[in-house]
Design a protein around this motif. Sequence first.
Motif, PDB file in Angstrom:
ATOM      1  N   ALA A 173       0.831  -1.205   0.000  1.00 11.39           N
ATOM      2  CA  ALA A 173       0.000   0.000   0.000  1.00 11.39           C
ATOM      3  C   ALA A 173       0.864   1.253   0.000  1.00 11.39           C
ATOM      4  CB  ALA A 173      -0.933   0.000   1.204  1.00 11.39           C
ATOM      5  N   GLY A 174       1.927   1.236   0.790  1.00 12.36           N
ATOM      6  CA  GLY A 174       2.844   2.378   0.812  1.00 12.36           C
ATOM      7  C   GLY A 174       3.487   2.611  -0.538  1.00 12.36           C
ATOM      8  N   ALA A 175       3.834   1.530  -1.247  1.00 12.45           N
ATOM      9  CA  ALA A 175       4.435   1.673  -2.575  1.00 12.45           C
ATOM     10  C   ALA A 175       3.425   2.255  -3.575  1.00 12.45           C
ATOM     11  CB  ALA A 175       4.950   0.326  -3.069  1.00 12.45           C
ATOM     12  N   VAL A 176       2.171   1.807  -3.492  1.00  8.91           N
ATOM     13  CA  VAL A 176       1.149   2.340  -4.394  1.00  8.91           C
ATOM     14  C   VAL A 176       0.920   3.825  -4.129  1.00  8.91           C
ATOM     15  CG1 VAL A 176      -1.326   2.271  -4.948  1.00  8.91           C
ATOM     16  CG2 VAL A 176      -0.016   0.152  -4.825  1.00  8.91           C
ATOM     17  N   PHE A 177       0.767   4.190  -2.861  1.00  4.98           N
ATOM     18  CA  PHE A 177       0.538   5.603  -2.549  1.00  4.98           C
ATOM     19  C   PHE A 177       1.768   6.452  -2.830  1.00  4.98           C
ATOM     20  CE2 PHE A 177      -3.136   3.958  -0.229  1.00  4.98           C
ATOM     21  CZ  PHE A 177      -4.099   4.854  -0.666  1.00  4.98           C
ATOM     22  N   ALA A 178       2.953   5.913  -2.616  1.00 12.33           N
ATOM     23  CA  ALA A 178       4.177   6.647  -2.962  1.00 12.33           C
ATOM     24  C   ALA A 178       4.209   6.904  -4.462  1.00 12.33           C
ATOM     25  CB  ALA A 178       5.413   5.868  -2.515  1.00 12.33           C
ATOM     26  N   GLY A 179       3.799   5.916  -5.252  1.00 13.89           N
ATOM     27  CA  GLY A 179       3.731   6.109  -6.698  1.00 13.89           C
ATOM     28  C   GLY A 179       2.715   7.179  -7.082  1.00 13.89           C
ATOM     29  N   MET A 180       1.576   7.177  -6.407  1.00 16.06           N
ATOM     30  CA  MET A 180       0.567   8.203  -6.690  1.00 16.06           C
ATOM     31  C   MET A 180       1.110   9.596  -6.393  1.00 16.06           C
ATOM     32  SD  MET A 180      -2.844   6.281  -5.239  1.00 16.06           S
ATOM     33  CE  MET A 180      -3.806   7.767  -5.227  1.00 16.06           C
ATOM     34  N   PHE A 181       1.740   9.747  -5.239  1.00 17.19           N
ATOM     35  CA  PHE A 181       2.284  11.057  -4.880  1.00 17.19           C
ATOM     36  C   PHE A 181       3.458  11.440  -5.777  1.00 17.19           C
ATOM     37  CE2 PHE A 181       0.302  10.089  -0.639  1.00 17.19           C
ATOM     38  CZ  PHE A 181      -0.658  11.091  -0.711  1.00 17.19           C
ATOM     39  N   ALA A 182       4.267  10.463  -6.182  1.00 16.04           N
ATOM     40  CA  ALA A 182       5.386  10.756  -7.077  1.00 16.04           C
ATOM     41  C   ALA A 182       4.881  11.221  -8.440  1.00 16.04           C
ATOM     42  CB  ALA A 182       6.277   9.527  -7.223  1.00 16.04           C
TER      43      ALA A 182
END
Length: 151
Positions: free
Chosen positions: A87-96
């Motif tokens: 989940a952190g990787a998905v949200f990090a990708g969204m914010f990136a």
Amino acid sequence: MKPTHPGRLAALLLVVALVVWAAVRHFYSDLPIMPWTAIPTVLLLALGEGYSGWVTKARIARKPDTKPVEPLAVARLAALAKASAYAGAVFAGMFAGFAAYTLQIFDRETPRSEFFVAAGSFVACVVLVCAALYLEHCCRIPKDSDERKSD
């Protein structure tokens, strides 16, 4: 359950970032202003997972002044860590992806402030992924546990 591979997390982050960057280009003006509250929230989650990992590692190693840990509790923590990492990787990708788009229009005031919020949220999500991987690592049974049982 197999350990989470950091390369898969990085690939997931990159794919999500590219998709979000491409999507935000078309409807950025319709989006509400990004709230800054994700940063402290995600950092608190990362702090909780890091602390849980530290305590769990000590309990599994049976350090003095610690209670033995229940095996089911360790399994639940490992599942939490795995879910948090993805989940952190998905949200990090969204914010990136969002930060990458707003960096292109950095000369305007609103996108500039949103870039800093998105970048801060990205960093917080990366910290969460690191804490989740640490918690998952701490949930492993030490290799010398069989030797301790025979003593």
